[in-house]
Design a protein around this motif. Structure first.
Motif: not given
Length: 176
Positions: A9-10, A14-16, A26-28, A33, A72
């Motif tokens: 995930r991170d 999404n950006e860690d 959360l920033r994809w 997507r 999400m």
């Protein structure tokens, strides 16, 4: 038996940004997507396997992880994509919350989460792969018997496109 793509995930989807647990934080990752949708369109299961030591460290609770994963899933659905299952490990051997302060078989680099999903969905391990941003992701994949690829942080859709093959060839027969 369908193959699966396991996403960390991170740092992959999404950006860690460090211990993300709120949807508004959360920033994809660019193309994330669309990458999930490409996995869906190719006929693979799409799974997320993520270490969430923030639970063991007392930064947030399991319900926060579940809420974020629900968000999400909803956001992915808005672009025609889906995650077939999320699995997470709330443990850390040095955690502050006693019930989560354990060494377990699900925390990557251990293969527990991947193995659980392979079994639950009867997925084909030999045709499946993991996309991670850390060596521990690749180690978990290898221990579970699936290929592992280290994501370079660029566009996830562009990264994953060449990895998606006609999985019927992997199985040695035509897909029906």
């Amino acid at each position: 038996m369908r193959p699966a793509v396991f996403f960390d995930r991170d740092g992959v989807l999404n950006e860690d940004d460090g211990y993300v647990f709120e949807p508004n934080a959360l920033r994809w990752v660019s193309g994330a997507r669309e990458a999930v949708r490409a996995v869906n369109d190719a006929g693979y299961f799409a799974f997320v396997v993520t270490n969430q030591s923030g639970v063991a460290r007392g930064f947030y609770e399991e319900r926060d992880v579940l809420t974020l994963h629900d968000w999400m899933a909803s956001d992915l659905a808005s672009v025609g994509a889906r995650i077939d299952a999320f699995d997470y490990c709330p443990h850390h051997p040095n955690g502050l919350i006693a019930k989560y302060s354990v060494a377990c078989t699900c925390r990557k680099p251990q293969p527990g989460m991947i193995k659980r999903l392979l079994e639950r969905f009867h997925a084909n391990a030999s045709c499946s792969f993991m996309v991670g941003d850390k060596q521990s992701d690749l180690d978990a994949a290898r221990a579970a018997g699936v290929a592992g690829y280290l994501f370079d942080g660029s566009n996830l859709e562009a990264f994953i496109a060449p990895l998606l093959t006609d999985w019927s060839r992997c199985l040695g027969r035509e897909r029906k």
